[in-house]
Design an enzyme around this catalytic site. Structure first.
Site, mmCIF file in Angstrom:
data_model
loop_
_atom_site.group_PDB
_atom_site.id
_atom_site.type_symbol
_atom_site.label_atom_id
_atom_site.label_comp_id
_atom_site.label_asym_id
_atom_site.label_seq_id
_atom_site.Cartn_x
_atom_site.Cartn_y
_atom_site.Cartn_z
ATOM 1 C CE LYS A 9 5.940 -2.812 -40.737
ATOM 2 N NZ LYS A 9 4.984 -2.473 -38.677
ATOM 3 N NE ARG A 61 1.511 0.959 -26.745
ATOM 4 C CZ ARG A 61 2.778 0.931 -26.683
ATOM 5 N NH1 ARG A 61 3.576 -0.378 -27.348
ATOM 6 N NH2 ARG A 61 3.017 0.403 -25.310
ATOM 7 C CG ASP A 108 3.134 2.498 -39.321
ATOM 8 O OD1 ASP A 108 2.695 4.365 -39.506
ATOM 9 O OD2 ASP A 108 3.460 2.516 -38.257
ATOM 10 C CD GLU A 113 -3.243 -1.444 2.042
ATOM 11 O OE1 GLU A 113 -3.946 -2.235 2.338
ATOM 12 O OE2 GLU A 113 -3.262 -0.935 3.002
#
Lengths: 319, 319, 319, 319, 319, 319
Positions: free
Chosen positions: A194, A98, A171, A41
């Protein structure tokens, strides 16, 4: 008449970035007592009064991500109960960013949960850097300021006086970010593709745009295990690029990132101190966002627009 | 013991899709009185009791988007005050879904606002189709079910027994959707590439993947002014594609969409009835989602998983 | 120390009243970019910073009532996310104010819904004029200031130096409003009585009070289709009234209001610019509330009581 | 499968009406322990389990209005914490219903406050009788059912087989209520008119409609000090009315109501037991709403519409 | 620039303490009109503007606890609607503080309910004195300041220059409070022990620590019926204590407290004016907290820490 | 008609207790996929449908307390979004329960924060065991059931058929718990007294009550570092106690608890499996609460009172 002073506070294990911001702002950090009991804690206590002040908490911690986040919520609770006038959490790297949608049924949307937990604890505003997904701002009801660290990288390369540069997006999704970086450097753009056009064939990297005989700078938001940028660097090398750099706002550096970068064709990999790097690492250079952050806090505190902030002529750090 | 019956209700100007769903479910639509006063104010009244029932409102309207949305909120208020047990809004096309982030400072995040307005009015659940952005589910605190219409299109082409197909994504961002469509059809994939590598040069379309001598099906979520898919169709034609189709869940068809499609190389453009088409249009074919919707409502009402829903063996409509 | 400046903003299609207020306050309107996409979706963006300021939005639009209201909510969302310090919506004519209760089962209470939608979007205060029903203030949790436009009309008649006036309430429900107007003019009061004592007999108008040989001024809050005030004017004419006027805060003027007024015994019908009049109309005169509004905004901004506001000695504009 | 049973509970000092409802429903009252400490604090405890049941609390108390209301909130808290499945408060006479708007600046809107306090404590639905103002339903976000006691009075007079009746509204505002009562009795309508046309002249009562030689029934929602209805009765007597009755849903009977009624020309004054009468009083007759309430609770519990409830053919008790 | 002035307001029946605070602060009390209708409903109206001010309401009433609390909530509603900038309720004695947990199943937790009701009504902060249970601060989401009155008692005894003192805790639970009081007086500590070791034997009082030949001061938070402290005093007398005092922050004094104290061995019983004493009572002395309260309000208003407050060197009044 | 089935789910690292409960209930655990990314982020996904079911999550984990709690919140979010009908968190040991008040200024009240975070994430009910402080139930707005494990210990000793027992409370604060345990065993009570009567003298332990020649059982809620119970055991030994036992619901066992207990005079230390023990430890015996929990879940699911639960005649497990 009520004055509203500024209180600057380091969240758990976030002293490194907080101290730098404090220096730039010439505002000392408020003293916070933090302890962890043997059962795990976390206990915090503000040692100095924050009554009626506009509090900025810098959360850029080392160590256990979840523990540090619980510690942040406990700290917010303590400050709210201590009559803080207004609480802004500065979280340069937004955790769980994400997990911002359901990729499959019965998944959580953890980034929204994080927003709910922060709002429930008592915050009034968020400041982030280069959010992984813009929709995360929509997960909040409170105002959020999302600042870009891209000009920090641009300034670095401009001061190096490098010629013959090409900016590379790793990308297709990052093209917008790369284009705005390229504009700052007045450089052309290339995109790593890609190509996975049929579902039985392995991915092959292609480079759209001309990189041969040029110094290439890959720009991204997050470097985690560094797999894809190292692969991209190899591909650029094959295509005849000269010096190869990478620049990404958030250096998560999960294993085996350091190993991979060490063995890669990169000349230098740049990140900011949005996530602290415990030890210096080969080929990795950290540029600080502390000065930008200090200016942002100062502007928020004095109600001046962030959109006017600029590292050098003609650029903006915001939006 | 309390029974909880199902009430099926057509939102303003949404009788078309609602009637079809009603037929599939063999549940009649509850009678709702709707009037609009001369100054524009909308009045609704439920003519039949909905007390304690599980209400599903079908919102797939023709006409003024904002007026219809206000009408929906007014309807929800009326049903909540009439002691509806539970209210699910079925909004196949989620309005303002493209304003899901701030592209510039001081913009709204209207998709989040829409979620807030619906929750405040009293809904308990949302059902949508092929949301433009998955993060929109995170704008809600209530449970949301997002259903895919892609199997509807797949079924259509399978029943046509077409051979020699290639599935085409109109841009890099739609590759994931196109790949799952290609898997259903057991077909290869191609991607249209808008290469804009340097910032002074006009965009040129490239096709990644082989389309020559194949029937091409472009798949997308929304067709608005139809500019980009018509351009893509021309490019495919040049590259030697045979028959060219497009399939998109939501046919917004803002001007000059119909004109463009009419003059395009498309053999057929498929959309669903998530947005009603007032008149039949040349080259445009509408496939209905009514049956899927009816099954989804039935499953929600009887607490069975939506993930088991299937139009044909081995596919799922969900997630 | 934090300053809190005033930001004045015109809501969608509300430039007319907003510009007048701006002039009275000598505070320029902040620039807002508003666009409407072809499918009807509204886009707004604040072109100037409102960070930390006290924002007043003037909402007195022409055109589609529901679209304008959605536009207002979108604007509020944009300003909240742009760190506005405080948001006050000035909506002189409160929409849906006549749907403030359930006249029959399973009706909505749309005025409450409107209040909920505004609060959810992020407002901190409302300013209205002559609310149709006082209970609407109770639909809000935030503070609301309801200002009266009656002194504006009183000032007009006093400046005309008319003698021999009688103030007329068009029905029993409006007696309180008429009495306070009569007091400002130091005039006697009459009431039009729609006697409908048995349920099979048509309504007949009676006038309670003496109007013969007097100039009559009918006072009301809203003129919609103008049916009842034109009928009242005819009745007053029959009873021997001389010049006949009407004064009402909100000129909704739904069809066939203009036609009716044109053919009526009225000498002049007065309304305010709480709802803009697109073209000048025969017999209709518009008095502006812009100056009052400017003073109210100034007082709210500087924390001075509105109850001290006065157009001329001994009157109040508030409550 | 989960059953949801009905729990019937008497609020503080509300045993009288609750016991009658219990008898009609043949559902026993749950045992609640209530104590008041010497310093005034109220203690309650549910002696029997209410877990997962649909709770109806009957609040029609004798004694201190504010204490009883605090007691109700404490009871709701206890039941919520005891896992009640759903809580409906039946408050036939809604307290503070006359403070439903601000008659002057800086007043509270206490009826809205009461709604907020009930919702915060944990209720899911309200049931009221003849609300003083319909807008009070809009003060709640939860569903509210407002039942009319007027058919109870109508039934009483129909069973008396009285001929030659006229229904009288005591003021212009009550005309709508009186008209619907007159329709039930198939009787003509008269309205008492408080003509106060000039501001220096005392009020005089006029009767619009014919009452001479008829039995008059004044109908109202609340009798408080009984001043106006007694005055009205005298006026009707003067105009030649025969037997004079009054009927009002809520008998508040503040001093000197009993004295006034005793000395009045009334033959009988009818009220319901929405507010319990501690002792029988001369000329006052109490008709019970217990049976209606029992039926309403039964219908709510079994999800049947209240709009079908009827005391005798062709009438509705609702709306 | 916005100023935020201080408004000081007496809650219902709380003029006594409020007037003293007003004098210390040299800030006049705002005029509030309070009426109670014959049926018990409370009406309040702020006679002066509080717009944009920081309001402090002093709630330390005489009379009916529940009525006064409802009156407080009504007052808060009025002030919130009158655009108060910030509302702090000063409730030195927190009502229902002894119902802070469920001692048995199906009990309410009324102290939490009280917190919810205050927050719903619109408060922004609470100030209390010597809360019976520290967890009550956790019942609030808003900031709460809990001040100690113990230094007030310490100052009294120090100014008396008494020698040879022992501080006595009336039970084991109060030891912490007694120890801090003993430290202020630099005196030893004794504890009364209610030894009830086996469940069939009557309680007997023991004194842990030496009291013989010493002046004993019993310290507690609340004196209600005074049973236990009078019993304790007798026990101390038996053990040879000289003068015996009691000091407790809150004098609830339910019957038969005054009778008991009168007949007890106490020399003096000290309480504060957190609860007003209607008449002076034998042996009872009231020390005022008005000065401390005035200083606390001043510090809150000017954003200075309360932890620095001190009645005399080296003590704190807070925490 | 809607059925509501029961879904039983193990929270992160809580398989041990969850599996036992599953066995007692004969309801299988739903499959949940849990992963932790290298940067620490936790991912969960429900592999089976929970749509419309009543979900019970068992949270009794091994390992990092804060990580497990974040994992629980993420799990709740996933289940809520997967249309769970109702979510109950069973957290036998409530984390942060000792930070339930501010012991000093500017501390958090973390137990309240934990309650807020759980409610925000979407829970509908809590089940706990022997809460450290009863006020924690008041930190929740949702219903909470707090079950006692004391009868589990009582049953153990009764089945041992031990004679000549004395129950010992390790401090004054635990007397109530000890007394109810003593009643179950029909044994006398003793209390350990930490007499610290003057502030310069070291603490000495005293035993109130007779322990000589008796088997002593110390009863407590939590054993953390085991310092005070081992000290108490030594003191009891000195006073002539025979076999010495301890029994506590929650075995936190922070270092050096195991070492201390090993070297202590204890014959046996009993705890429950509210917190899992990774390895068996000398002298420590774990009694399971799984059966009680299974019964509690079954009763909650079928709306039967928990107050009727009993391990053996005449006892209750609840309150």
């Amino acid at each position: 008449m009520k004055e509203r002073k500024l209180s600057l506070i380091a969240s758990l294990n976030s002293q490194e970035l907080a101290a730098k911001v404090s220096e730039h702002l010439t505002v000392p950090l408020k003293k916070i007592d933090v302890e962890q009991f043997k059962n795990g804690e976390i206990y915090v206590k503000a040692e100095e009064s924050v009554r009626g002040t506009e509090v900025f908490i810098i959360h850029a911690p080392t160590g256990n991500l979840n523990e540090n986040f619980i510690g942040l919520l406990v700290l917010i609770d303590a400050l709210k109960r201590a009559s803080a006038g207004d609480i802004t959490v500065v979280m340069p790297y937004f955790i769980y960013s994400r997990q911002d949608k359901q990729a499959a049924v019965r998944e959580p949307i953890t980034a929204r949960l994080v927003a709910n937990l922060l709002e429930t604890s008592g915050i009034n505003r968020m400041v982030t850097f280069d959010l992984h997904s813009g929709a995360i701002q929509g997960f909040f009801n409170v105002a959020t300021d999302n600042i870009s660290a891209i000009p920090v990288f641009a300034k670095y390369f401009i001061e190096k006086s490098m010629d013959n540069i090409v900016v590379v997006s790793p990308d297709a999704g990052g093209t917008k970010r790369a284009r705005s970086f390229a504009q700052l450097l007045n450089a052309p753009l290339a995109v790593i593709d890609k190509r996975r056009t049929s579902h039985n064939v392995a991915t092959a990297l292609h480079v759209l745009g001309d990189v041969e005989g040029k110094h290439a700078i890959i720009i991204d938001d997050i470097i985690d295990t560094a797999g894809s940028i190292v692969e991209a660097a190899r591909c650029l090398k094959e295509k005849g690029a000269l010096d190869i750099y990478a620049a990404a706002t958030h250096g998560v550096f999960s294993e085996p990132a350091f190993e991979r970068i060490k063995g890669s064709p990169f000349k230098e990999v740049l990140v900011t101190d949005s996530l602290p790097l415990s030890h210096s690492q080969e080929k990795i250079r950290v540029l600080s966002i502390a000065q930008i952050l200090a200016e942002a806090i100062d502007r928020i505190h004095s109600n001046e627009p962030l959109s006017d902030m600029s590292l050098f002529k003609g650029t903006t750090l915001f939006g």
